[in-house]
Scaffold this motif. Structure first.
Motif, PDB file in Angstrom:
ATOM      1  N   LYS A  29       0.812  -1.093  -0.051  1.00 18.99           N
ATOM      2  CA  LYS A  29      -0.012  -0.069   0.100  1.00 18.99           C
ATOM      3  C   LYS A  29       0.940   1.223   0.022  1.00 18.99           C
ATOM      4  CE  LYS A  29      -4.221   1.638   2.522  1.00 18.99           C
ATOM      5  NZ  LYS A  29      -3.893   2.952   1.763  1.00 18.99           N
ATOM      6  N   GLY A  30       0.395   2.187  -1.089  1.00 19.43           N
ATOM      7  CA  GLY A  30       1.519   3.300  -0.945  1.00 19.43           C
ATOM      8  C   GLY A  30       2.523   3.423  -1.932  1.00 19.43           C
ATOM      9  N   GLU A  31       2.860   2.096  -2.304  1.00 19.08           N
ATOM     10  CA  GLU A  31       3.949   1.866  -3.079  1.00 19.08           C
ATOM     11  C   GLU A  31       3.728   2.488  -4.709  1.00 19.08           C
ATOM     12  OE1 GLU A  31       7.439  -1.271  -3.643  1.00 19.08           O
ATOM     13  OE2 GLU A  31       5.541  -1.924  -3.383  1.00 19.08           O
ATOM     14  N   VAL A  32       4.914   2.990  -5.052  1.00 20.98           N
ATOM     15  CA  VAL A  32       4.811   3.208  -6.504  1.00 20.98           C
ATOM     16  C   VAL A  32       5.916   2.274  -7.324  1.00 20.98           C
ATOM     17  CG1 VAL A  32       5.509   5.093  -8.274  1.00 20.98           C
ATOM     18  CG2 VAL A  32       4.275   5.720  -6.006  1.00 20.98           C
ATOM     19  N   ALA A 204       9.597   9.665  -8.185  1.00 21.05           N
ATOM     20  CA  ALA A 204       8.482   8.997  -7.198  1.00 21.05           C
ATOM     21  C   ALA A 204       8.522   7.596  -7.152  1.00 21.05           C
ATOM     22  CB  ALA A 204       7.274   9.354  -7.974  1.00 21.05           C
ATOM     23  N   ALA A 205       9.193   6.721  -7.826  1.00 22.71           N
ATOM     24  CA  ALA A 205       9.238   5.243  -7.694  1.00 22.71           C
ATOM     25  C   ALA A 205       9.917   4.939  -6.543  1.00 22.71           C
ATOM     26  CB  ALA A 205       9.493   4.718  -8.868  1.00 22.71           C
ATOM     27  N   HIS A 206       9.317   3.748  -5.771  1.00 14.95           N
ATOM     28  CA  HIS A 206       9.974   3.058  -5.015  1.00 14.95           C
ATOM     29  C   HIS A 206      10.781   1.944  -5.242  1.00 14.95           C
ATOM     30  CE1 HIS A 206       6.411   4.956  -2.830  1.00 14.95           C
ATOM     31  NE2 HIS A 206       7.412   5.797  -2.089  1.00 14.95           N
ATOM     32  N   ARG A 207      10.347   1.312  -6.590  1.00 15.89           N
ATOM     33  CA  ARG A 207      10.824   0.308  -6.924  1.00 15.89           C
ATOM     34  C   ARG A 207      10.832   0.389  -8.659  1.00 15.89           C
ATOM     35  NH1 ARG A 207       8.576  -5.482  -5.801  1.00 15.89           N
ATOM     36  NH2 ARG A 207       6.847  -4.314  -5.057  1.00 15.89           N
ATOM     37  N   ALA A 208      11.662  -0.366  -9.361  1.00 11.92           N
ATOM     38  CA  ALA A 208      11.548  -0.142 -10.657  1.00 11.92           C
ATOM     39  C   ALA A 208      11.965  -1.801 -11.063  1.00 11.92           C
ATOM     40  CB  ALA A 208      12.511   0.462 -11.478  1.00 11.92           C
ATOM     41  N   ILE A 209      11.172  -1.998 -12.236  1.00 11.41           N
ATOM     42  CA  ILE A 209      11.326  -3.590 -12.595  1.00 11.41           C
ATOM     43  C   ILE A 209      11.336  -3.636 -14.193  1.00 11.41           C
ATOM     44  CG2 ILE A 209       9.410  -5.625 -13.060  1.00 11.41           C
ATOM     45  CD1 ILE A 209       8.115  -4.983 -10.304  1.00 11.41           C
TER      46      ILE A 209
END
Ligand SMILES: Nc1ncnc2c1ncn2[C@@H]1O[C@H](COP(=O)(O)OP(=O)(O)O)[C@@H](O)[C@H]1O
Ligand SMILES: [Mg+2]
Lengths: 242, 275
Positions: A29-32, A204-209
């Motif tokens: 929740k709240g993750e970008v 803004a992103a917390h994680r990139a895939i």
């Protein structure tokens, strides 16, 4: 903490072509989360599986505690998940405000005054309150995409999915859409974004895939994935887009 | 800020750009219609025998032709939509039934269909009545106008279904996806998003269907319906002036079809959609 999106080993075939192969992903929740990858790598298909615009063949997806398997569950999930498309997909026969009002009335059963209040507030939020009574066809691409975001937000979604939201835009209009998305991220919206906008990812992103060939190849915080990837395929892809 | 007070789902017509070209064509066709009406008036006044007599004689036929056409057309709009949606249905059974219906109907001449409904269908009903011993069905007699409307509707609905189907299919897939992603059901998405757009696209072919139906309604004259054509034949039999009779009948049909075409164009302009 229980993830708001739980994707477990999903696979999806179009005929003989395997668009997704054993993909697993948890989003808090709240993750970008940013998804990047070459064209045809299955990014859209993965996104579309999350609100069941596409049916997956195997595996399991649970959104906000609701497993995506029965018809009622699918409609319940769809009202919690907003989606923004590359081609905007505004309803051309309705005015801007009616685009935002329609589903509020039909799905959320709000009365017209209430729905219009929501619509006008959202149009202010995305910066085009003066276009409420225009037709989508009279707006620029950037404005249309902002209306599309407002339309999705009007349903009070817990999750927003973005499928290349700026790819169809003229360069000078990209930033106005990214700004709206940045604000959303700041407010704590859970977001899954397919996009190659590295600036947005860093901000803004917390994680990139990185996806390739229907699989998740690598995931890491954006600054690490972009500057110091572990996988050769990631490096190869980045060298092409950067 | 101005708040709209109409329903969320109402379609507000968009004023279409009036460029000179369209306007001129508009006027020209109205002029042709005016000319035909004028010609009828001129003939009726200067040669009231036989022309005015013909009009008086076929007058009730005009009403029969128009009402048969309009009632059939309204039914065609509804049945055609259902069959058209059936043709798009994922259910094999519904899809199969609607496809067979469309193919069978389109393979049989309308005249033959009308003859079937009027002459053959009642005997089917009577046979059923006899075998089940139901008195009401045993003595069933076809009502000419009812059977004519049934026949026209059955036939035209098959063509209309294909028009609906093509119209719905011409709406970009993203529209349905956007609607579904907002949580609307398939039915709601059709009702509020797809059909309002499809209706605008299919308006020209639907208008053409109305005009074809108006003309084809003359076929019902062979199954005992006293429409314009049948009344014309009756007038002919009594007076034997074929040239004058059929000229006047033709002019009456022409007035109705030209007028319908103007109305269709008018509605088309009113509802034109900017993408
Ligand atoms: N509806 C479909 N029918 C057949 N093949 C499809 C369909 N949608 C996507 N594909 C195929 O699946 C693969 C993944 O597509 P997609 O998820 O759209 O990739 P991306 O969004 O990463 O470009 C591609 O090879 C694409 O051609
Ligand atoms: Mg894609």
């Amino acid at each position: 903490m229980e993830p708001i999106i739980h994707i477990e080993n999903i696979s999806k075939k179009f005929g003989a072509l395997e668009a997704l192969h054993n993909v697993s992903l948890d989003v808090q929740k709240g993750e970008v989360v940013m998804i990047i990858g070459p064209s045809g790598s299955g990014k859209s298909t993965l996104l579309r599986c999350i609100n069941r615009l596409e049916k997956y063949d195997e595996g399991l997806i649970i959104v906000d505690g609701i497993p995506l398997n029965t018809a009622e569950n699918i409609n319940a999930v769809r009202t919690e998940v907003g989606m923004v498309f590359q081609q905007f997909n505004l309803f051309p026969h309705l005015s801007v405000i009616d685009n935002i009002v329609l589903a509020q009335r039909v799905v959320r059963k709000r009365n017209r005054a209430e729905a219009e209040k929501v619509a006008i507030d959202l149009l202010e939020k995305v910066g085009i309150p003066d276009k409420a009574h225009a037709r989508p066809g009279q707006l620029s691409g950037g404005q249309q995409q902002r209306v599309a975001i407002a339309r999705a937000l009007a349903m009070n979604p817990k999750i927003m999915l973005f499928d290349e939201p700026t790819s169809a835009l003229d360069p000078e209009m990209i930033q106005e859409v990214l700004d709206v998305m940045l604000n959303l991220a700041k407010e704590g919206m859970t977001m899954v974004v397919v996009s190659h906008e590295m600036g947005f990812a860093r901000a803004a992103a917390h994680r990139a895939i990185l996806m390739d060939g229907g699989q998740i190849i690598e995931e890491a915080p954006p600054e690490i994935l972009f500057t110091n990837p572990k996988e050769e395929r990631t490096r190869l892809f980045l060298s092409k887009v950067l | 800020m101005e708040i709209q007070t109409d329903g969320a789902v109402s379609i507000t017509p968009i004023p279409s750009p009036k460029n000179g070209d369209e306007k001129r064509r508009f006027d020209k066709w109205w002029l042709l219609l005016l000319f035909v009406v004028f010609l009828i008036a001129y003939l009726s006044i200067t040669k009231s025998d036989p022309y005015w007599r013909i009009i008086l004689f076929v007058r009730d036929g005009i009403w029969v032709s128009l009402s048969t056409t309009v009632i059939s057309f309204l039914l065609v709009l509804v049945v055609g939509l259902l069959v058209g949606l059936g043709r798009l249905s994922k259910s094999k059974v519904i899809n199969g039934i609607s496809t067979v219906y469309v193919e069978v109907i389109r393979g049989i001449p309308l005249l033959v269909q009308l003859l079937f409904w009027y002459f053959a269908f009642p005997s089917v009903v009577q046979a059923i009545g006899n075998s089940l011993n139901i008195e009401a069905l045993k003595n069933y007699l076809a009502n000419p106008v009812g059977m004519a409307i049934l026949g026209l509707t059955f036939c035209y609905a098959a063509y209309m279904a294909e028009i609906y189907r093509a119209g719905i299919q011409s709406i970009p897939k993203g529209q349905m996806e956007a609607a579904r992603s907002l949580g609307m059901s398939h039915f709601e998405s059709m009702r509020y998003v797809i059909l309002p757009q499809a209706v605008r696209i299919i308006l020209p072919p639907v208008g053409n269907e109305f005009i074809s139906l108006l003309k084809d309604s003359s076929l019902v004259s062979v199954v005992a319906v006293a429409d314009i054509t049948r009344r014309g034949r009756e007038f002919m039999a009594a007076n034997f002036i074929p040239l004058e009779t059929w000229t006047m009948v033709a002019l009456l049909y022409l007035t109705m079809t030209l007028f319908s075409a103007r109305i269709v164009t008018f509605i088309e302009h009113k509802t034109r959609l900017e993408r």
